[in-house]
Design a protein around this motif. Structure first.
Motif, PDB file in Angstrom:
ATOM      1  N   ARG A 118     -11.297  36.461 -12.325  1.00 13.56           N
ATOM      2  CA  ARG A 118     -10.594  36.786 -13.348  1.00 13.56           C
ATOM      3  C   ARG A 118     -11.254  38.131 -13.882  1.00 13.56           C
ATOM      4  NH1 ARG A 118      -6.930  34.599 -11.140  1.00 13.56           N
ATOM      5  NH2 ARG A 118      -6.365  32.354 -11.524  1.00 13.56           N
ATOM      6  N   ASN A 119     -10.600  38.605 -14.931  1.00 15.56           N
ATOM      7  CA  ASN A 119     -10.866  39.933 -15.542  1.00 15.56           C
ATOM      8  C   ASN A 119     -12.300  39.653 -16.486  1.00 15.56           C
ATOM      9  OD1 ASN A 119     -11.340  42.587 -16.203  1.00 15.56           O
ATOM     10  ND2 ASN A 119      -9.614  42.360 -17.544  1.00 15.56           N
ATOM     11  N   ILE A 120     -13.192  39.073 -16.123  1.00 16.80           N
ATOM     12  CA  ILE A 120     -14.488  38.592 -16.953  1.00 16.80           C
ATOM     13  C   ILE A 120     -15.610  39.460 -16.496  1.00 16.80           C
ATOM     14  CG2 ILE A 120     -15.962  36.908 -17.999  1.00 16.80           C
ATOM     15  CD1 ILE A 120     -13.503  34.889 -17.208  1.00 16.80           C
ATOM     16  N   PRO A 121     -16.004  40.505 -16.877  1.00 13.20           N
ATOM     17  CA  PRO A 121     -17.274  41.051 -16.371  1.00 13.20           C
ATOM     18  C   PRO A 121     -18.309  40.322 -16.736  1.00 13.20           C
ATOM     19  CG  PRO A 121     -16.138  42.658 -17.909  1.00 13.20           C
ATOM     20  CD  PRO A 121     -15.307  41.181 -17.854  1.00 13.20           C
TER      21      PRO A 121
END
Lengths: 231, 494
Positions: free
Chosen positions: B343-346
């Protein structure tokens, strides 16, 4: 655009995936078929940077995925239960994933409204935790969560298995709709040749990690695939 | 099928499970600990007689021990109620077999009595009985003394299971237990009601009369049938494994965290994870117990001069939540690791979320241990520098080291004494984090002064907080290096 160059994955001396060159242009619906152990899931995991390639690389929009965060903003995926957070309720989970993609509460509510038909009134509105849902419903939840961030690329591993017949038909309709309406790039693996030829414009057959067929779907594709897999 | 057959099967199950062999290092470590405590028990057992002889002029050692018996029983019962895992077992394979329901229930109830851990205290009781009881009375009295202890263990084991099945281990019931124990001690202290005298009378009677043991045996049988009654009332097998129930969702949205964007989302997810799973919840309860360590050490003159030890205690208490959770910082997410990674989690955000969570843990622990400041200014300085060292040095070490724990943790399947996900590496982490600063304090305070030692550690801590950016970067790089190993390890269910 998704580009694969000289991608190889080797486990203890045995090459389980070896794709020398593959380009999936934007908006293409790409079906991946192959028997168990052909390397379908390995390929998807390499695209999602969950395993490290032994050689070569995967590029999404010309940037390598390895140890990179930028592809995550445009990619939605569901491979297995590891992509769920099973101690949350469905609403909490959709909220969590939606917030990661900077969606407001209203956006998320709209999105869930649009999924209503697919959910068939079984998913939302109960205080049940995701781990208490059936496999089929978990799959629906996972597929929906993959879509919540408006991805440009959608990656699904065997989306049709474990779904009941009506849901399979709904999912097919739904995926076709996403293609025509949003021009979404899709990578879908399946054991069901019928479904995959109905959803995907291009079908690639993997065997022992190598591409053995690369077909554009037409009226004869299903027959060709059936004769290929016939024993 | 007999109860004994079922017990044999359980043995086979544990001996043939993969974990038993895979985790050899941990097993050896645990055996080592067990031996260590066994030796301590034996030493206590052999010296208890002498100690008790000096303790009181009127009463002999056995009478003193008998006076403590009801206390031991109540405390052990409370301890079991909180810590003991309800005995459940895999029902489905047996449901299809022609096994009688009563057999299953009997097995469920009696199995814990066969656990050797129950009889650990006998290592102290038997030598005491030989030296302290047989010496004053006779061999048969000593035998009855030991048997009365065994019966107490049985009673406790059955009773704790019953109470737990009946009332559940909610916070309220735990508080009730503390309240009851506290008031009994108060009554004894203010000489209003002496449980000690009552206990002495009762247990002397048990032990000295030939037929005395029938009474505790009767209590065991009553406890056994209470359990049977419970199962009779909750007839269906689903209610066997009660802990499967109770999946209600209680956490209200932690709304103020929302403001911090993705980091806030991650932290509120982690808090839900802690509150909705058995294992992290029991760690919370254990941490509360460890928070009382200070009462033991700060009041004891033996440790008053041992600055290294005092600092160790201070650091342990002010960082207990971080130390307990931090070892498995990333492993907690093992079940949904793939989700977090795609998911969009750097990665940097993910590490920062964990960092802030640990930071918050430290602030909470520091605040909760402030009552110890009443023990004097020295404790204030100790706690402050321990706190600074924890948030400035240990926090990064834990994040960095936790990337080596690649074992999957099954959160739902656990209780206080669960070593799943424990590798020898988790023991290695403890050394730099706990022993090193302890050594520094000991050395510096011996050769210079305590002030020099504490300033040194505080400055290290402050420097660590100020250098957050490069240090978190180092953790991010480390995480990226280890990422695939972690993902692979977590995918393997053990």
């Amino acid at each position: 655009m998704l580009q694969v160059t000289d991608l190889q994955k080797i486990y203890s001396g045995i090459s389980v995936l070896n794709i020398s060159n593959l380009v999936i242009p934007d908006g293409e619906s790409f079906g991946l078929v192959g028997n168990n152990g052909a390397g379908k899931t390995t390929f998807f995991r390499l695209i999602l940077d969950l395993i490290e390639p032994s050689f070569g690389e995967v590029l999404i929009d010309n940037k390598t995925v390895v140890r990179n965060d930028s592809w995550k903003t445009t990619t939605g995926s569901f491979l297995d239960e590891g992509f769920l957070i099973d101690f949350l309720t469905t609403e909490e989970y959709f909220n969590f994933v939606g917030k990661l993609y900077n969606k407001s509460e209203g956006d998320i509510a709209n999105f869930l409204e649009s999924m209503k038909d697919f959910f068939n009134d079984e998913i939302l509105g109960s205080k049940k935790l995701i781990r208490d849902f059936s496999k089929g419903n978990q799959k629906k939840i996972g597929i929906a969560a993959a879509l919540i961030g408006d991805p440009k690329i959608l990656i699904l591993d065997e989306p049709f298995t474990a779904l009941d017949p009506s849901s399979q038909i709904r999912l097919k309709r739904f995926l076709n709709d996403l293609q025509t309406r949003l021009n979404m790039t899709m990578l879908i693996s399946s054991h069901d040749l019928n479904h995959v030829t109905e959803v995907c414009k291009r079908i690639v057959v993997l065997e022992k990690g190598k591409i053995v067929k690369d077909l554009n779907t037409n009226a004869d594709t299903l027959k060709e695939l059936e004769s290929y897999f016939a024993v | 099928m007999l109860v004994s057959d079922l017990i044999k099967q359980e043995w086979k199950k544990s001996l043939r499970s993969q974990g038993f062999y895979k985790n050899l290092a941990v097993t050896i470590m645990l055996i080592f600990f067990a031996l260590y405590f066994a030796v301590i028990m034996l030493v206590i057992g052999f010296s208890l007689n002498k100690i008790l002889e000096k303790a009181d002029n009127v009463l002999n050692p056995m009478e003193l021990f008998n006076g403590a018996m009801l206390y031991i029983m109540l405390f052990a019962l409370a301890f079991r109620f909180i810590m003991q895992q309800l005995n459940t077992f895999d029902l489905p394979p047996f449901q299809v077999l022609p096994v009688k329901r009563t057999t299953l229930i009997n097995f469920l109830l009696l199995k814990p009595l066969f656990s050797p851990a129950n009889y650990f205290l006998l290592l102290a009781v038997i030598p005491f009985a030989i030296k302290g009881v047989a010496g004053y009375y006779s061999g048969s009295v000593a035998l009855r003394f030991v048997l009365s202890f065994v019966l107490m263990v049985w009673f406790n084991s059955l009773m704790a299971a019953y109470l737990k099945r009946k009332f559940g281990s909610s916070l309220l019931s735990i508080l009730t237990i503390f309240l009851i124990l506290g008031s009994l001690i108060a009554l004894e202290y203010f000489k209003i009601f002496s449980l000690f005298n009552l206990s002495r009378t009762i247990y002397n009677f048990y032990v000295l009369r030939a037929f005395g043991l029938w009474f505790p045996l009767g209590m065991v049988i009553v406890a056994f049938f209470l359990n049977k009654l419970f199962f009779h009332q909750n007839y269906y097998p689903e209610s066997f494994n009660r802990k499967i129930k109770g999946n209600k969702t209680s956490t209200s949205e932690i709304s103020f965290l929302k403001r911090f964007g993705i980091i806030g989302e991650l932290i509120s997810m982690e808090i839900k994870l802690i509150l909705r799973h058995k294992r992290p919840k029991s760690i919370l309860i254990m941490s509360a117990f460890f928070g009382l360590y200070g009462l033991m050490f700060y009041t004891n003159d033996v440790y008053a001069k041992n600055n290294g030890m005092l600092f160790f205690v201070a650091m342990f208490m002010t960082g207990i939540l971080m130390l307990m959770f931090g070892q498995w910082l990333i492993s907690w997410d093992s079940r949904h690791f793939d989700c977090l990674m795609t998911r969009n989690i750097p990665v940097r955000t993910y590490i920062y979320a964990n960092y802030y969570l640990m930071f918050a843990f430290n602030i909470i622990c520091f605040a909760l241990t402030t009552p110890y400041f009443l023990f004097g200014m020295r404790i204030v300085y100790l706690h402050l520098s321990a706190f600074l060292f924890n948030i400035g040095v240990n926090i990064y070490l834990l994040i960095f080291m936790s990337t080596y724990n690649t074992r999957r943790i099954d959160l739902s399947k656990s209780s206080a004494m669960n070593y799943q996900g424990t590798t020898y590496k988790s023991f290695l982490i403890v050394f730099p984090i706990m022993i090193l600063p302890m050594g520094i304090v000991w050395t510096l305070s011996t050769f210079f002064s305590l002030a020099v030692a504490l300033w040194t550690l505080s400055i290290m801590g402050i420097a660590g907080v100020l250098l957050r950016k490069p240090l978190v970067n180092a953790c991010v790089n480390q995480f990226n290096r280890r990422k695939y190993k972690l993902a692979e390890g977590f995918r393997e269910s053990n």
